[in-house]
Scaffold this motif. Sequence first.
Motif, PDB file in Angstrom:
ATOM      1  N   ALA A 170      35.014  73.734  21.300  1.00 53.54           N
ATOM      2  CA  ALA A 170      33.771  73.974  20.569  1.00 53.54           C
ATOM      3  C   ALA A 170      32.682  73.085  21.149  1.00 53.54           C
ATOM      4  O   ALA A 170      32.845  71.874  21.229  1.00 53.54           O
ATOM      5  N   MET A 171      31.581  73.707  21.558  1.00 53.62           N
ATOM      6  CA  MET A 171      30.508  72.924  22.162  1.00 53.62           C
ATOM      7  C   MET A 171      29.162  73.609  21.998  1.00 53.62           C
ATOM      8  O   MET A 171      29.087  74.796  21.726  1.00 53.62           O
ATOM      9  N   ALA A 172      28.130  72.809  22.165  1.00 53.08           N
ATOM     10  CA  ALA A 172      26.770  73.320  22.112  1.00 53.08           C
ATOM     11  C   ALA A 172      26.251  73.474  23.533  1.00 53.08           C
ATOM     12  O   ALA A 172      26.536  72.656  24.400  1.00 53.08           O
ATOM     13  N   SER A 173      25.495  74.534  23.739  1.00 58.11           N
ATOM     14  CA  SER A 173      24.858  74.756  25.036  1.00 58.11           C
ATOM     15  C   SER A 173      23.406  74.320  24.925  1.00 58.11           C
ATOM     16  O   SER A 173      22.766  74.519  23.900  1.00 58.11           O
ATOM     17  N   HIS A 174      22.908  73.726  25.978  1.00 59.03           N
ATOM     18  CA  HIS A 174      21.501  73.330  25.979  1.00 59.03           C
ATOM     19  C   HIS A 174      20.583  74.528  26.137  1.00 59.03           C
ATOM     20  O   HIS A 174      19.390  74.425  25.979  1.00 59.03           O
ATOM     21  N   GLY A 175      21.164  75.664  26.479  1.00 62.63           N
ATOM     22  CA  GLY A 175      20.383  76.897  26.511  1.00 62.63           C
ATOM     23  C   GLY A 175      19.411  76.993  27.669  1.00 62.63           C
ATOM     24  O   GLY A 175      18.402  77.671  27.563  1.00 62.63           O
TER      25      GLY A 175
ATOM     26  N   ARG B  26      21.509  67.115  20.821  1.00 62.73           N
ATOM     27  CA  ARG B  26      21.746  68.545  21.063  1.00 62.73           C
ATOM     28  C   ARG B  26      23.233  68.859  21.074  1.00 62.73           C
ATOM     29  O   ARG B  26      23.668  69.840  20.499  1.00 62.73           O
ATOM     30  N   ALA B  27      24.009  68.059  21.773  1.00 63.85           N
ATOM     31  CA  ALA B  27      25.456  68.296  21.846  1.00 63.85           C
ATOM     32  C   ALA B  27      26.096  68.168  20.470  1.00 63.85           C
ATOM     33  O   ALA B  27      27.058  68.875  20.154  1.00 63.85           O
TER      34      ALA B  27
ATOM     35  N   LEU C 242      28.811  69.803  15.672  1.00 64.70           N
ATOM     36  CA  LEU C 242      29.674  69.086  14.726  1.00 64.70           C
ATOM     37  C   LEU C 242      29.758  69.714  13.332  1.00 64.70           C
ATOM     38  O   LEU C 242      30.861  69.783  12.779  1.00 64.70           O
ATOM     39  N   PRO C 243      28.684  70.188  12.710  1.00 65.43           N
ATOM     40  CA  PRO C 243      28.848  70.828  11.391  1.00 65.43           C
ATOM     41  C   PRO C 243      29.789  72.039  11.439  1.00 65.43           C
ATOM     42  O   PRO C 243      30.576  72.257  10.518  1.00 65.43           O
ATOM     43  N   HIS C 244      29.731  72.794  12.523  1.00 71.88           N
ATOM     44  CA  HIS C 244      30.619  73.947  12.688  1.00 71.88           C
ATOM     45  C   HIS C 244      32.071  73.489  12.820  1.00 71.88           C
ATOM     46  O   HIS C 244      32.976  74.070  12.226  1.00 71.88           O
ATOM     47  N   VAL C 245      32.272  72.444  13.607  1.00 72.20           N
ATOM     48  CA  VAL C 245      33.619  71.904  13.818  1.00 72.20           C
ATOM     49  C   VAL C 245      34.170  71.329  12.527  1.00 72.20           C
ATOM     50  O   VAL C 245      35.345  71.542  12.194  1.00 72.20           O
TER      51      VAL C 245
ATOM     52  N   LEU D 253      34.086  61.500  11.155  1.00 71.62           N
ATOM     53  CA  LEU D 253      34.964  62.631  10.831  1.00 71.62           C
ATOM     54  C   LEU D 253      36.099  62.198   9.913  1.00 71.62           C
ATOM     55  O   LEU D 253      36.429  62.881   8.948  1.00 71.62           O
ATOM     56  N   ARG D 254      36.686  61.055  10.215  1.00 65.29           N
ATOM     57  CA  ARG D 254      37.778  60.546   9.373  1.00 65.29           C
ATOM     58  C   ARG D 254      37.281  60.280   7.953  1.00 65.29           C
ATOM     59  O   ARG D 254      38.016  60.472   6.991  1.00 65.29           O
TER      60      ARG D 254
END
Length: 147
Positions: free
Chosen positions: A111-116, A14-15, A19-22, A78-79
């Motif tokens: 930048a992060m994801a929320s578990h909602g 979930r977290a 990453l695709p956005h970042v 990422l690298r």
Amino acid sequence: MYKTILVPLDGSPRAETILPHVISLAAHYNARVVLLQVVEPIVAMVTPYDMVPYVDKEAADRVLQEVKGYLTAKEGELRGQGIEAKAVVESGPVVSTILDVAEREQADLIAMASHGRTGLARVFYGSVAAGILQRADRPLLLIRAQD
């Protein structure tokens, strides 16, 4: 616009949905990405006679090594995509540690994801995202992770 993007992760899929956005932002702005995982101290025991918590050093070291391995793998991914990345592992209270690292690393964006979580689940489990949102002094990209 963004030179450094801080990405708090907790090791969960979930977290990682952030990453695709970042990756897109980092590629567009040629930004450096700082991957962070905060490890809260593991309290092994509190006795009724001694109210000082006992921290199991071996268990804590084992967790730290697992976290370092996880973040190093993400850093390599990422690298491999041409993005400058750095992995950071810290110990302490999650929200304040994220904000401290953002300051130290001079992050332009968190930048992060929320578990909602909502309702009682949010009350019982708290929300790191809400804590960051309330206290951050810099832009925050927050996405809601879906199951």
